[in-house]
Design a protein around this motif. Structure first.
Motif, mmCIF file in Angstrom:
data_model
loop_
_atom_site.group_PDB
_atom_site.id
_atom_site.type_symbol
_atom_site.label_atom_id
_atom_site.label_comp_id
_atom_site.label_asym_id
_atom_site.label_seq_id
_atom_site.Cartn_x
_atom_site.Cartn_y
_atom_site.Cartn_z
ATOM 1 N N LYS A 212 0.255 7.988 -3.968
ATOM 2 C CA LYS A 212 1.148 7.156 -3.288
ATOM 3 C C LYS A 212 0.769 5.930 -2.857
ATOM 4 N N GLN A 213 -0.577 5.690 -2.841
ATOM 5 C CA GLN A 213 -1.147 4.402 -2.588
ATOM 6 C C GLN A 213 -1.074 3.228 -3.820
ATOM 7 N N LEU A 214 -1.080 4.108 -4.957
ATOM 8 C CA LEU A 214 -1.099 3.453 -6.020
ATOM 9 C C LEU A 214 0.519 2.733 -6.398
ATOM 10 N N ALA A 215 1.509 3.736 -6.112
ATOM 11 C CA ALA A 215 2.899 3.370 -6.296
ATOM 12 C C ALA A 215 3.670 2.760 -5.275
ATOM 13 N N PHE A 220 2.786 -2.674 4.182
ATOM 14 C CA PHE A 220 1.770 -3.723 3.941
ATOM 15 C C PHE A 220 1.652 -4.036 2.367
ATOM 16 N N GLN A 221 1.813 -2.792 1.505
ATOM 17 C CA GLN A 221 1.377 -3.147 -0.075
ATOM 18 C C GLN A 221 2.514 -3.896 -0.301
ATOM 19 N N GLY A 222 3.843 -3.685 0.048
ATOM 20 C CA GLY A 222 4.726 -4.384 -0.285
ATOM 21 C C GLY A 222 5.005 -5.887 0.119
ATOM 22 N N LEU A 223 4.437 -5.968 1.121
ATOM 23 C CA LEU A 223 4.263 -7.223 1.893
ATOM 24 C C LEU A 223 3.477 -8.212 1.166
ATOM 25 N N LYS A 224 2.256 -7.803 0.472
ATOM 26 C CA LYS A 224 1.251 -8.240 -0.275
ATOM 27 C C LYS A 224 1.920 -8.897 -1.535
ATOM 28 N N PHE A 225 2.530 -7.768 -2.127
ATOM 29 C CA PHE A 225 3.351 -8.373 -3.619
ATOM 30 C C PHE A 225 4.399 -9.443 -3.300
ATOM 31 N N PHE A 226 5.219 -9.184 -1.980
ATOM 32 C CA PHE A 226 6.142 -10.393 -1.811
ATOM 33 C C PHE A 226 5.504 -11.819 -1.561
ATOM 34 N N PHE A 227 4.489 -11.738 -0.775
ATOM 35 C CA PHE A 227 3.446 -13.005 -0.578
ATOM 36 C C PHE A 227 3.066 -13.571 -1.831
#
Length: 473
Positions: A212-215, A220-227
């Motif tokens: 679940k962490q990986l995918a 916050f994970q999505g926010l990092k990819f967005f930025f």
């Protein structure tokens, strides 16, 4: 008092200068006489996303419907200008014929920022990507998929039996998305890392939690990819921000290293990705004569554009972990979503459901006591039609993108020429193509017959892009 007076003067000046900086690029398309979606200060065309009015995909493709007569339009990602391609033929030209001008994706991650995602194909750029992609091509041939299919088939059969037992015991209520996420996690864990688990009955196992962490693409994970679209790698590196948490990365590297060591010590061969990449590391991964017979797994099979190479494929344990991790990141959510929408459409289209059930029953009867094989699955034409229509109606990724790596010129229908400079963005609206009545009549109707043998020649192949196109499909 003097300080207060100074602030009264400075605040409006700084605010004005900040505003001017925020909108300084927004005359880019106006100067070039290109239609564009109105940007907002600081956020460009992303305001409908931040305000909750539109999904990011819908916000990204606004120009497609606003300017239907044009081959392309402009948009702004924050202050950065980009081009939305409206013409499938132009999109194909960009992704295939003139690919050398558009070799990169928008989201690139350095290995210094994240040692796992930085080694994943999707986030690589330039020569690193080309070398990695050519080295992996032999792993995705038909014969390799056929060998791996036995693992997948065996796992799914066991999972279905367990679900049937649950139903017999009165455990009938299931959240289908959650079920498919667990099944997907277990299957990809099996074929990627060589470990058998049952997350449906044991959701607290370490692999499911790490998976679940990986995918993850939200929170916050999505926010990092967005930025990562607008923030330089150096900023992530400065603050030590990784996309995959270190403990999760260490967990997977440890699993892969131990698995490889155990297999080599006891001469164990299992037809999964670890086996293929260890072969690649030893330059033993080759295409086979059976591959020509197994090239097509159905209408949505993508064409291979990269010549296979195993030269200097010195994969470390970390490299192998990164490739396996790529399948988690790129596979679980997209596959889960496709399966959920397929069931949704089958539930709402009784005739389609009955035809598919009839094909499945027919195949089961022919197999008798035998197991389903890769070759038999390929012959299930109606199943292929249902999956293909699901991918058209509900594409896993609504848009795909490219970044220009050297200047490129194209023109609109009226002869307006545009030169795209190095570093500028290209968005290709997969969802818009798939739902355009000019390419797919009555596009919001779920109709697998579009892809029947009698009808599929009518499909505009340039407008059907469930997995993108070209070398970076």
């Amino acid at each position: 008092m003097v300080l207060l007076d100074l602030l009264v003067v400075l605040i409006p000046i700084v605010s004005y200068l900040l505003y001017r900086w925020a909108v300084a690029t927004y005359d880019f398309f106006e100067k070039r006489k290109i239609p564009y979606v109105k940007p907002y200060p600081f956020v460009g065309g992303l305001w409908p996303v931040f305000s909750g009015k539109l999904h990011p995909t819908d916000a990204a493709v606004l120009g497609y419907n606003l300017f239907p007569e044009n081959r392309f339009s402009g948009f702004f990602a924050f202050r950065r200008p980009g081009y939305l391609i409206h013409d499938p033929a132009l999109a194909k030209q960009i992704m295939i014929k003139d690919f050398d001008h558009f070799t990169d994706h928008m989201n690139t991650i350095s290995v210094d920022v994240d040692p796992i995602f930085g080694r994943a194909l999707f986030f690589m750029d330039g020569q690193r990507w080309r070398h990695g992609r050519s080295g992996l091509s032999p792993a995705f041939t038909g014969s390799k998929m056929r060998n791996m299919f036995t693992l997948l088939s065996k796992y799914v059969e066991g999972a279905m039996q367990r679900l049937a037992q649950d139903a017999g015991q009165g455990k009938m209520e299931l959240e289908i998305r959650d079920l498919f996420q667990k099944l997907g996690n277990d299957i990809i864990t099996s074929i990627s890392f060589g470990v058998e688990i049952d997350s449906v009955h044991n959701p607290n196992n370490e692999f499911f939690k790490r998976g679940k962490q990986l995918a993850a693409t939200g929170g916050f994970q999505g926010l990092k990819f967005f930025f990562s679209l607008v923030v330089p790698d150096s900023v992530f590196k400065l603050f030590g921000i990784r996309f995959l948490p270190k403990e999760a990365a260490d967990f997977y590297v440890d699993v892969v290293s131990k698995t490889i060591k155990h297999r080599e010590e006891y001469k164990i061969v299992r037809p999964d990705f670890i086996h293929l990449f260890v072969q690649a590391r030893k330059n033993e991964l080759k295409e086979e004569t059976a591959d020509d017979e197994l090239k097509s797994a159905g209408f949505t099979t993508v064409e291979e554009h990269i010549e296979a190479s195993t030269e200097n494929s010195q994969y470390t344990d970390l490299d192998i972990t990164a490739v396996a991790a790529s399948f988690f990141f790129g596979g679980i959510e997209t596959t889960t979503t496709m399966l959920c929408f397929a069931l949704y459409e089958l539930a709402g289209n009784k005739e389609v459901q009955q035809k598919l059930q009839a094909e499945i029953d027919s195949v089961r009867k022919e197999l008798g006591e035998g197991s389903l094989t890769y070759e038999v699955l390929q012959k299930m034409k109606y199943l292929d039609m249902v999956v293909t229509e699901t991918l058209r109606r509900w594409p896993p990724l609504g848009i795909t993108n490219r970044v220009c790596v050297k200047p490129y010129t194209f023109e609109d229908h009226e002869g307006t020429k545009v030169t795209i400079e190095k570093g500028q963005l290209i968005q290709i609206p997969v969802q818009s193509f798939h739902r355009d009545p000019n390419f797919f009549p009555d596009p919001y109707r779920f109709d697998p017959e579009r892809f029947s043998e009698e009808n599929k020649h009518k499909i505009n192949q340039d407008a059907f892009l469930p997995f993108g196109s070209g070398p970076r499909n």
